[in-house]
Enzyme design. Structure first.
Site: not given
Length: 309
Positions: A165-166, A169, A238
């Site tokens: 997930h990070e 980003h 997100e």
């Protein structure tokens, strides 16, 4: 709908929001320039300023200030994000614990899966709350930080999903985007507020007076408008990062389980007095505030559950 299509759609939404920000930012500068030149006709004055028949001094200064602030933030952003807590860099050139080796190994697996030729710095923040965030202006100075509580309480796949997930980003340039939007918002609000008071007592022609009236309205509307745009933009990113994590994992379930565990942790504990770094709240994997920049956990889980790989 597959994850790649979701990411593409969200990128279009992001571009629309960013364009809106830039237009509003320039419009405020141009209105102040109209007042500065004491214009008789607002429309004609705006046209001459946009076409540089009259130099838009205030507008140019606003963009220059934004550029300088962004440069300063680039140089200090990561240290600001890490401040307030004890943290440790996972340096693969040094002796690592078994847990640190595992985390670094998970990152390497994801980098290989995504075919990325850069490696973000990896940090462990000594904190009792479960969370994670990414930082950095670009790939070369990027970092991923995980709290010690998160590492202790998630299983291997859940931890890998959080790192994915990070990493998403970073791949989507979300940190850069969030920083620029935040800076533009603050400068817009400052100029709209102070320019009205600065020019309030002066006698002005009809075009300048109309520009002043528009600025007065914007002074009231802008705080709400920028909040809505920032929330929409951040929530879109997100969803993109969640989709990116599920895409790299070839499975949405680990991300769903991780979100559920983190959400339950914040329901059972109050970390407001412990986690005092407000700067990184918008970058967190999870944000418990009512008017959060993040979508609700329920919506994120529903979104992940609906999507096909």
């Amino acid at each position: 709908m597959n994850f790649e299509k979701i990411i593409a759609q969200n990128k279009l939404k992001t571009n629309a929001v960013l364009t809106t920000y830039c237009v509003i930012f320039a419009f405020i500068g141009l209105l102040v320039d109209v007042i500065r030149i004491n214009a008789n006709d607002l429309g004609i004055a705006l046209f001459k300023l946009i076409t540089f028949q009259i130099f838009p001094t205030i507008t140019v200064i606003m963009f220059l200030v934004a550029f300088v602030v962004i440069v300063v933030c680039i140089q200090n952003f990561s240290s600001i994000m890490l401040s307030g807590d004890e943290y440790k860099l996972i340096d693969p050139s040094k002796v690592l614990s078994s847990k640190e080796n595992q985390i670094h190994g998970l990152l390497l697996e994801l980098l290989e899966e995504a075919k990325l030729n850069f490696e973000p710095k990896l940090y462990i923040i000594n904190a009792p709350y479960m969370n994670a965030f990414a930082s950095g202006w670009n790939e070369t100075n990027s970092l991923i930080a995980l709290t010690s509580a998160l590492i202790e309480r998630l299983d291997r796949d859940e931890l890998k999903a959080v790192i994915a997930h990070e990493l998403s980003h970073i791949r989507h340039n979300d940190i850069r985007l969030t920083m620029c939007v935040g800076i533009l918002s603050n400068i817009m609000l400052l100029v709209a507020n102070f320019s009205v008071y600065f020019f309030m007592g002066n006698r002005k022609n009809s075009g300048a007076n109309l520009a002043k009236m528009i600025l007065l309205v914007l002074q009231i509307v802008l705080p709400f408008l920028t909040l809505i745009l920032q929330m929409y933009l951040s929530r879109t990113r997100e969803y993109m990062a969640d989709s990116g994590a599920a895409f790299l994992m070839h499975d949405s379930k680990p991300m769903i389980r991780a979100l559920q565990k983190i959400s339950n942790d914040y329901k059972e504990n109050d970390y407001k007095e412990i986690d005092t770094n407000s700067t990184r709240s918008a970058a967190y994997l999870f944000n418990a505030e009512m008017f959060s920049t993040h979508p609700s956990i329920k919506n994120r889980i529903q979104s992940l559950s609906r999507r096909a790989l």
